[in-house]
Design an enzyme around this catalytic site. Structure first.
Site, PDB file in Angstrom:
ATOM      1  N   PRO A 119       0.672  -1.342  -0.078  1.00  0.00           N
ATOM      2  CA  PRO A 119       0.053  -0.004   0.037  1.00  0.00           C
ATOM      3  C   PRO A 119       0.903   1.169  -0.024  1.00  0.00           C
ATOM      4  O   PRO A 119       1.834   1.382   0.673  1.00  0.00           O
ATOM      5  CB  PRO A 119      -0.833  -0.244   1.367  1.00  0.00           C
ATOM      6  CG  PRO A 119       0.039  -0.828   2.143  1.00  0.00           C
ATOM      7  CD  PRO A 119       0.934  -1.941   1.352  1.00  0.00           C
TER       8      PRO A 119
ATOM      9  N   ARG B 114      -0.598   5.079  -1.514  1.00  0.00           N
ATOM     10  CA  ARG B 114      -1.671   6.247  -1.366  1.00  0.00           C
ATOM     11  C   ARG B 114      -2.518   5.993  -0.274  1.00  0.00           C
ATOM     12  O   ARG B 114      -2.616   7.056   0.470  1.00  0.00           O
ATOM     13  CB  ARG B 114      -2.464   6.164  -2.569  1.00  0.00           C
ATOM     14  CG  ARG B 114      -3.513   7.246  -2.506  1.00  0.00           C
ATOM     15  CD  ARG B 114      -4.337   7.414  -3.966  1.00  0.00           C
ATOM     16  NE  ARG B 114      -3.625   6.940  -4.960  1.00  0.00           N
ATOM     17  CZ  ARG B 114      -3.407   7.817  -5.722  1.00  0.00           C
ATOM     18  NH1 ARG B 114      -3.386   8.966  -5.686  1.00  0.00           N
ATOM     19  NH2 ARG B 114      -2.964   7.438  -6.980  1.00  0.00           N
TER      20      ARG B 114
ATOM     21  N   CYS C  54       3.666  29.572 -15.360  1.00  0.00           N
ATOM     22  CA  CYS C  54       3.258  29.858 -16.690  1.00  0.00           C
ATOM     23  C   CYS C  54       2.980  28.648 -17.547  1.00  0.00           C
ATOM     24  O   CYS C  54       3.647  28.373 -18.362  1.00  0.00           O
ATOM     25  CB  CYS C  54       4.370  30.688 -17.209  1.00  0.00           C
ATOM     26  SG  CYS C  54       4.809  32.351 -16.394  1.00  0.00           S
TER      27      CYS C  54
ATOM     28  N   TYR D 124       2.197  11.048  -3.478  1.00  0.00           N
ATOM     29  CA  TYR D 124       2.174  11.394  -4.846  1.00  0.00           C
ATOM     30  C   TYR D 124       2.400  13.182  -4.860  1.00  0.00           C
ATOM     31  O   TYR D 124       1.843  13.704  -5.772  1.00  0.00           O
ATOM     32  CB  TYR D 124       1.303  11.097  -6.000  1.00  0.00           C
ATOM     33  CG  TYR D 124       1.455   9.373  -5.778  1.00  0.00           C
ATOM     34  CD1 TYR D 124       2.541   8.812  -6.376  1.00  0.00           C
ATOM     35  CD2 TYR D 124       0.641   8.793  -5.233  1.00  0.00           C
ATOM     36  CE1 TYR D 124       2.650   7.392  -6.347  1.00  0.00           C
ATOM     37  CE2 TYR D 124       0.647   7.275  -5.014  1.00  0.00           C
ATOM     38  CZ  TYR D 124       1.628   6.571  -5.538  1.00  0.00           C
ATOM     39  OH  TYR D 124       1.721   5.273  -5.546  1.00  0.00           O
TER      40      TYR D 124
HETATM   41  C1  LIG Z   1       3.122   2.710  -7.186  1.00  0.00           C
HETATM   42  C2  LIG Z   1       3.008   1.120  -6.659  1.00  0.00           C
HETATM   43  C3  LIG Z   1       2.432   0.585  -5.438  1.00  0.00           C
HETATM   44  C4  LIG Z   1       1.629   1.818  -4.688  1.00  0.00           C
HETATM   45  O1  LIG Z   1       0.263   2.010  -5.328  1.00  0.00           O
HETATM   46  P1  LIG Z   1      -0.643   2.886  -4.515  1.00  0.00           P
HETATM   47  O2  LIG Z   1      -1.747   3.148  -5.529  1.00  0.00           O
HETATM   48  O3  LIG Z   1       0.143   3.998  -3.954  1.00  0.00           O
HETATM   49  O4  LIG Z   1      -1.094   2.128  -3.318  1.00  0.00           O
HETATM   50  C5  LIG Z   1       2.856  -0.598  -5.180  1.00  0.00           C
HETATM   51  N1  LIG Z   1       3.125  -1.605  -5.869  1.00  0.00           N
HETATM   52  C6  LIG Z   1       3.837  -1.160  -7.172  1.00  0.00           C
HETATM   53  C7  LIG Z   1       4.540  -1.973  -7.819  1.00  0.00           C
HETATM   54  C8  LIG Z   1       3.822   0.187  -7.463  1.00  0.00           C
HETATM   55  O5  LIG Z   1       4.361   0.621  -8.672  1.00  0.00           O
END
Ligand SMILES: *Cc1c(COP(=O)(O)O)cnc(C)c1O
Length: 438
Positions: free
Chosen positions: A293, A295, A361, A390
């Site tokens: 996890p 986000r 801009c 992000y």
């Molecule tokens: C970006 C990513 C995640 C995390 O994704 P979220 O949407 O932030 O939970 C997990 N595993 C891999 C391989 C990723 O590229």
């Protein structure tokens, strides 16, 4: 994003973010700290991350899987929020890391995450990055292509080592997210097409002496807010496991990826228990599970604090703020909607629709269009919500704007965890060509 969507009220946004609230004087507080005070000390724009919220969500995510008897390992997706204060805070909760570059791998180690808890994903890992992963003995490398598997085997053999590997499968399903953050469709660059997995897995187990193949990995995309993509993806994964086992191939680890979404606007976002339930109902229970996890844990733990430079009146009202798309690029890049709160509570005033825009801009430097906010004036502070994922990690210095300061808050305490970059620091890195120096 459909036109029928309506914006949540300030009260709804506050209810969704228990660490945010107005005090008796109408000052917006975040985890017990006045945002006005932070702006005075650190200037704006500035990122604020609550360790309380970060740890609370990380704990809540883990607890969703606590009834599992099998081993479940959690690897925080470093790319969503890579500050070492956050990583070490998560390491205290026994989180490992999911990294997608050599830089993130070093960051995770530097924050106290053990190599054995690091998973390395990513579609373009260099020889140097892979060699480092082998030498460190990380938990596993998630392999994105046959070519990468053979290259890693050669590298491991050259170091006289073996490396644990999972094959990242591209299940060819649509996660129903924004096109720029979906990863599990055949047209995406990620993963190995599922029809090639069994053959490659067999080779890895039986022919490649540098490779210790342990299982499969999937990551379907990001900001997934419905059950269906997970259920479809994990069902495909489960049938691949059956197929591999019928061929006498050993599968002991399944990496379920990340992607769980949050409610930025008024999406009905699921809890981690949904994910836990789908996994329990689809995947075999005699494997170690890995979850990645990002986000879901980090987004709601951070805000971007910004000050209004100017209110530009005309046929539309523009609130021009000192934060820009170079700081938070999500609205410009993904059409993302972020909640915005005034830092001083307005009482008994009629809201006005504003276009909240940055100073860059570029026409895409827009944080919100037609956003109902209490009347704003030059010098007022606003805060942009759900900016912990992000956000700072995607910042740039476009328009020669230094990287913003970052502050961590925790139950009334605050601490600067990244100083604002100075223009001098930017300029110092630049050199004139040798022929111009004389
Ligand atoms: C970006 C990513 C995640 C995390 O994704 P979220 O949407 O932030 O939970 C997990 N595993 C891999 C391989 C990723 O590229």
């Amino acid at each position: 994003m459909t036109a029928e969507q309506t914006d949540p009220t300030i009260d709804t946004l506050l209810a969704r973010h228990p660490a945010l609230g107005y005090d008796g004087q109408g000052h917006l507080m975040f985890d017990g700290v006045s945002l006005q005070e932070l702006a005075r000390h650190a200037g704006t724009p500035c990122w604020i991350i609550s360790e309380t919220v970060l740890q609370e969500r990380a704990t809540r995510f883990k607890e969703a899987f606590s009834h599992y008897r099998q081993s479940v390992r959690f690897h925080f997706a470093v790319k969503s929020q890579d500050h070492k204060a956050c990583l070490s805070s998560l390491a205290q909760l026994d989180y490992g890391a999911d990294v997608v570059s050599g830089g993130e791998m070093e960051r995770a180690l530097n924050a106290g995450i053990k190599a054995e808890n690091i998973v390395f994903s990513g579609v373009g890992k260099t020889d140097d990055e892979l060699k480092r992963a082998v030498a460190l003995g990380i938990a596993q490398v998630n392999i994105e292509s046959a070519e990468e598997l053979f290259r890693l085997n050669d590298l491991a053999l050259s170091l006289n080592r073996t490396v644990r590997v999972a094959l990242r499968v591209n299940p060819d399903i649509d996660a129903g997210t924004h096109a720029k953050i979906t990863t599990g469709k055949a047209e995406n660059k990620f993963g190995i097409a599922h029809q090639h997995v069994a053959e490659l897995y067999g080779k890895a187990q039986n022919e490649l002496d540098g490779i210790d193949i342990v299982g499969l990995a999937v990551h379907l995309g990001s900001q997934i807010i419905t059950e269906t993509p997970y259920r479809t993806g994990y069902n495909k994964l489960a049938s691949m496991v059956q197929d591999l086992r019928r061929r006498h191939l050993k599968v002991s680890v399944l990496d379920c990826g990340g992607g769980l979404g949050i409610s930025y606007r008024n999406e009905k976002a699921p809890e981690p228990s949904m994910l836990a339930k789908v996994i329990a109902e689809t995947l075999p229970d005699d494997v170690t599970l890995r979850l990645e996890p990002g986000r879901w844990i980090s987004a709601p733990s951070g805000v971007l604090l910004s000050r209004i430079i100017e209110i530009k009146k005309g046929s539309r009202q523009f609130a021009i703020i000192d934060g820009g798309m170079n700081d938070l690029v999500r609205p410009a890049m993904y059409d993302a909607w972020h909640g915005i709160l005034p830092v001083s509570k307005a009482i008994n005033v009629r809201p006005i629709p504003y276009d909240v825009v940055g100073p860059i801009c570029e026409s895409s430097d827009v944080f919100a269009r037609n956003r109902s906010l209490p009347p704003l004036e030059k010098g007022d502070l606003i805060t942009i919500l759900d900016a912990g994922a992000y956000g700072s990690v995607m910042s740039s210095t476009y328009n020669s704007r230094p990287f913003a300061a970052q502050i961590m808050v925790r139950e009334g305490q605050w601490s600067i965890i990244q100083k604002r970059q100075t223009l001098d620091e930017i300029l110092q890195r630049e050199l004139l060509p040798s022929w111009a120096a004389g």
